[in-house]
Structure formats: structure tokens, C-alpha cells
Design a protein around this motif. Structure first.
Motif, short mmCIF file in Angstrom:
data_model
loop_
_atom_site.label_atom_id
_atom_site.label_comp_id
_atom_site.label_asym_id
_atom_site.label_seq_id
_atom_site.Cartn_x
_atom_site.Cartn_y
_atom_site.Cartn_z
N UNK A 180 3.73 54.37 10.55
CA UNK A 180 5.05 54.92 10.27
C UNK A 180 6.20 54.01 10.63
N UNK A 181 5.95 52.70 10.70
CA UNK A 181 7.04 51.76 10.99
C UNK A 181 7.95 51.68 9.77
N UNK A 182 9.15 52.14 9.92
CA UNK A 182 10.11 52.10 8.83
C UNK A 182 11.40 51.46 9.31
N UNK A 183 12.29 51.21 8.36
CA UNK A 183 13.59 50.67 8.72
C UNK A 183 13.54 49.22 9.13
N UNK A 184 14.33 48.85 10.14
CA UNK A 184 14.50 47.45 10.52
C UNK A 184 13.23 46.83 11.06
N UNK A 185 12.38 47.59 11.75
CA UNK A 185 11.15 47.02 12.29
C UNK A 185 10.24 46.51 11.18
N UNK A 186 10.14 47.28 10.11
CA UNK A 186 9.34 46.86 8.96
C UNK A 186 9.92 45.60 8.33
N UNK A 187 11.24 45.56 8.16
CA UNK A 187 11.88 44.40 7.54
C UNK A 187 11.69 43.15 8.38
N UNK A 188 11.84 43.27 9.69
CA UNK A 188 11.71 42.10 10.55
C UNK A 188 10.29 41.53 10.53
N UNK A 189 9.30 42.39 10.43
CA UNK A 189 7.92 41.89 10.36
C UNK A 189 7.71 41.02 9.12
N UNK A 190 8.26 41.46 7.99
CA UNK A 190 8.11 40.67 6.77
C UNK A 190 8.86 39.34 6.89
N UNK A 191 10.05 39.36 7.47
CA UNK A 191 10.83 38.14 7.65
C UNK A 191 10.10 37.17 8.58
N UNK A 192 9.53 37.68 9.66
CA UNK A 192 8.77 36.84 10.59
C UNK A 192 7.57 36.21 9.89
N UNK A 193 6.91 36.98 9.04
CA UNK A 193 5.76 36.44 8.30
C UNK A 193 6.15 35.29 7.39
N UNK A 194 7.26 35.43 6.67
CA UNK A 194 7.69 34.35 5.77
C UNK A 194 8.18 33.14 6.57
N UNK A 195 8.80 33.39 7.72
CA UNK A 195 9.19 32.28 8.59
C UNK A 195 7.97 31.49 9.04
N UNK A 196 6.88 32.19 9.32
CA UNK A 196 5.63 31.52 9.70
C UNK A 196 5.10 30.67 8.55
N UNK A 197 5.27 31.13 7.31
CA UNK A 197 4.85 30.34 6.15
C UNK A 197 5.65 29.04 6.08
N UNK A 198 6.97 29.13 6.26
CA UNK A 198 7.81 27.94 6.23
C UNK A 198 7.43 26.99 7.36
N UNK A 199 7.18 27.54 8.54
CA UNK A 199 6.76 26.73 9.68
C UNK A 199 5.43 26.03 9.38
#
Length: 302
Positions: free
Chosen positions: A265-284
Motif C-alpha cells: 500500500x505504498x502510495x504518494x511520495x514514497x512510491x515516486x521516490x522509489x522509482x526515482x531512486x531506481x532510475x538514478x541507480x541506472x544512471x550510476x
């Protein structure tokens, strides 16, 4: 890059115009639309230009957005042509080093954005996508460009086509999902000007999740195909090479994102930040790991 830059400018001008426009109250729009008096006693002129409305849909009523999308399609076509010519010059698929992967990867990200029009109009992501394409291509051209070189022995396999192409598809969908997540976070904090023309934070989150799940599926196949290729090339499926570890780290982050949102049930900003962190890891993984960490994948930094 020049056409992508023009597309970015067109989108940016449209965003600025919409941000500066004052919203028309719903009651006033209904009255004017019905031919009621506009003002004290002046009838509405049917040929009068419409007032800018920041709450109107971004892609249906915006000339700037339409111009931006047309330029994006043109830039994408030229981009694909450049990647194709690079492949013809090399006599192989154009993704054997960092420059070529960036060239192909950005083309896939833009392609996912362009073709998403068949499913959902995401033109409001135009500034993010064209800006990302311009910056990434510029960095790749300045820092990673190399002349056409023969393939190292480990890359002389049909798995190069499968593994790397699926990885670029995953990156394209994850990049699109990250753009949606960024807009979700911004809209949750502010909802004025240009932001009024966007879908609600809940709608943006749902779109980001759908796109992120597709990217996660492709990344899962990337991990599996990489292990099979490693067994063919080096005689083992897994060797804790730095690149392998980071590919797995990215998979874990996105698996956590999908699981947390679907079952916890993670919704809102927590869900968004997880996706952003994942893409940052791809760039890294693509930049820092390729350039500064030794391993069997060192050829990817050529």
C-alpha cells in the motif's frame, strides 16, 4: 541535438505561457460557452480569441506543445537514422560501447515517449524528455565518443543484440516512469500555473506505476539474459562482477517498488521516490560503474 533543443524550447515556452496564464473560473467558462453576457452588458463574440486557460488539457489546446511534439518526432527520426548509419559503418548493432549505448538508449527513451501517443497522450512530459535527450546526447558526444572499433571477443555473440536491446527498452520505460514520478511530486507540492493542466497526482502515480512495471519486466529479462550470456562467454552464470552486482541492485530496487506499491500500500511520495531512486541507480551504473570500477565488463567503457 539541434532539433531536440528546438523541441525543448517549444515545450518550455508553452510551459511558461501556461504558468503565467490566469485560470478562467468554471462558472465564467460555462457562461461564455453558452453565449451569456461577458462583462456588464457586452455579448460574447464568437470570433473573439479564447483566453489562455491553464486548466485546459495541455496537448489538445496548445500550439507550443504541438510544435514541440512535431519537432520531437523529427528529431527522433534523425536520431534513428544516425544510429542506423553508425551500425552500418560498424557492420554490427550500434551498442557495443558507452557512446553507442547512449545513442541507442536515448533513442529508445524518446521512442517510448513518441509511441506512447498510441496509448496515452503524455505530451506534458515533453520538456523532461527532450531536455534529457539533449543533455544525454551532448554528454555522450563530448565525453564518450569513439571511432568505430571491432567487437571484443566476449561481445561477438547474438546475446549482444538480445541482452543490450532489452536493457535499453527497460531503461526507456523506466525513464518515462521517472518523469511521471517527478511531476507527481511537484504537483503534490504545488498546483498552480502549468501544473493545473496536468493529471492529478493519483493519475500520474498510476501511469508511472504501469510504465515502471513494464520496465521492471524488461529489466528482469535483462538480468536473466546477462547470466546466460556470461555462462556462454566466461563459463559461469554469476561472478559478482561490479556490473553484474549493480544490475542486480537495480532489479532489487524496482522489485521493492513494485512489491511495496502492489502489496504494502505504498502510495504518494514514497512510491515516486522509489522509482526515482531506481532510475538514478541506472544512471550510476551506466556512468560511474562503467568508468571507475574494474571488471569483466570494462569494455563497456570504451
Amino acid at each position: 541535438m539541434a532539433v531536440y533543443t528546438l523541441a525543448f524550447i517549444a515545450y518550455a515556452v508553452d510551459v511558461a505561457r501556461r504558468s503565467a496564464a490566469k485560470p478562467v473560473p468554471a462558472e465564467a467558462r460555462e457562461l461564455v460557452g453558452a453565449g451569456a453576457l461577458a462583462g456588464a452588458d457586452a455579448p460574447a463574440r464568437p470570433d473573439a480569441p479564447a483566453r489562455p486557460d491553464a486548466s485546459a488539457p495541455l496537448t489538445t489546446a496548445s500550439r507550443g506543445a504541438r510544435i514541440g511534439f512535431a519537432l520531437t518526432v523529427l528529431a527522433w527520426a534523425l536520431h534513428l537514422g544516425g544510429a542506423l548509419l553508425r551500425g552500418l559503418a560498424a557492420g554490427r548493432v550500434p551498442w557495443s560501447n558507452m557512446y553507442e549505448f547512449a545513442l541507442t538508449g536515448v533513442a529508445v527513451i524518446v521512442g517510448v515517449f513518441v509511441l506512447s501517443r498510441l496509448w496515452k497522450d503524455l505530451n506534458f512530459l515533453g520538456v523532461f524528455i527532450t531536455g534529457l535527450a539533449t543533455v544525454f546526447l551532448g554528454v555522450a558526444t563530448v565525453n564518450y565518443y569513439v571511432e568505430v572499433t571491432p567487437l571484443p571477443p566476449a561481445l561477438q555473440s547474438y546475446w549482444l543484440v538480445i541482452h543490450v536491446f532489452v536493457a535499453t527498452l527497460a531503461t526507456g520505460f523506466m525513464g518515462l516512469g521517472t518523469g511521471l514520478s517527478i511531476l507527481q511530486l511537484i504537483k503534490e507540492k504545488r498546483d498552480n500555473g502549468f501544473l493545473r493542466s496536468l493529471p492529478s497526482p493519483v493519475q500520474l502515480e498510476d501511469l508511472a506505476y504501469r510504465v515502471g512495471v513494464i520496465g521492471f519486466i524488461f529489466w528482469t529479462f535483462t538480468l536473466m539474459a546477462g547470466a546466460i550470456w556470461a555462462e556462454h562467454a566466461w563459463g559461469r552464470y554469476w561472478g559478482w562482477d561490479t556490473k553484474e552486482v549493480w544490475t542486480f541492485v537495480i532489479w532489487v530496487i524496482y522489485a521493492g517498488y513494485v512489491h511495496a506499491r502492489a502489496t504494502r500500500g505504498w502510495r504518494g511520495s514514497r512510491s515516486a521516490w522509489l522509482q526515482i531512486i531506481g532510475f538514478t541507480a541506472i544512471i550510476f551504473n551506466f556512468t560511474i560503474v562503467n568508468q571507475f570500477f574494474a571488471g569483466l565488463h570494462a569494455y563497456s567503457g570504451l
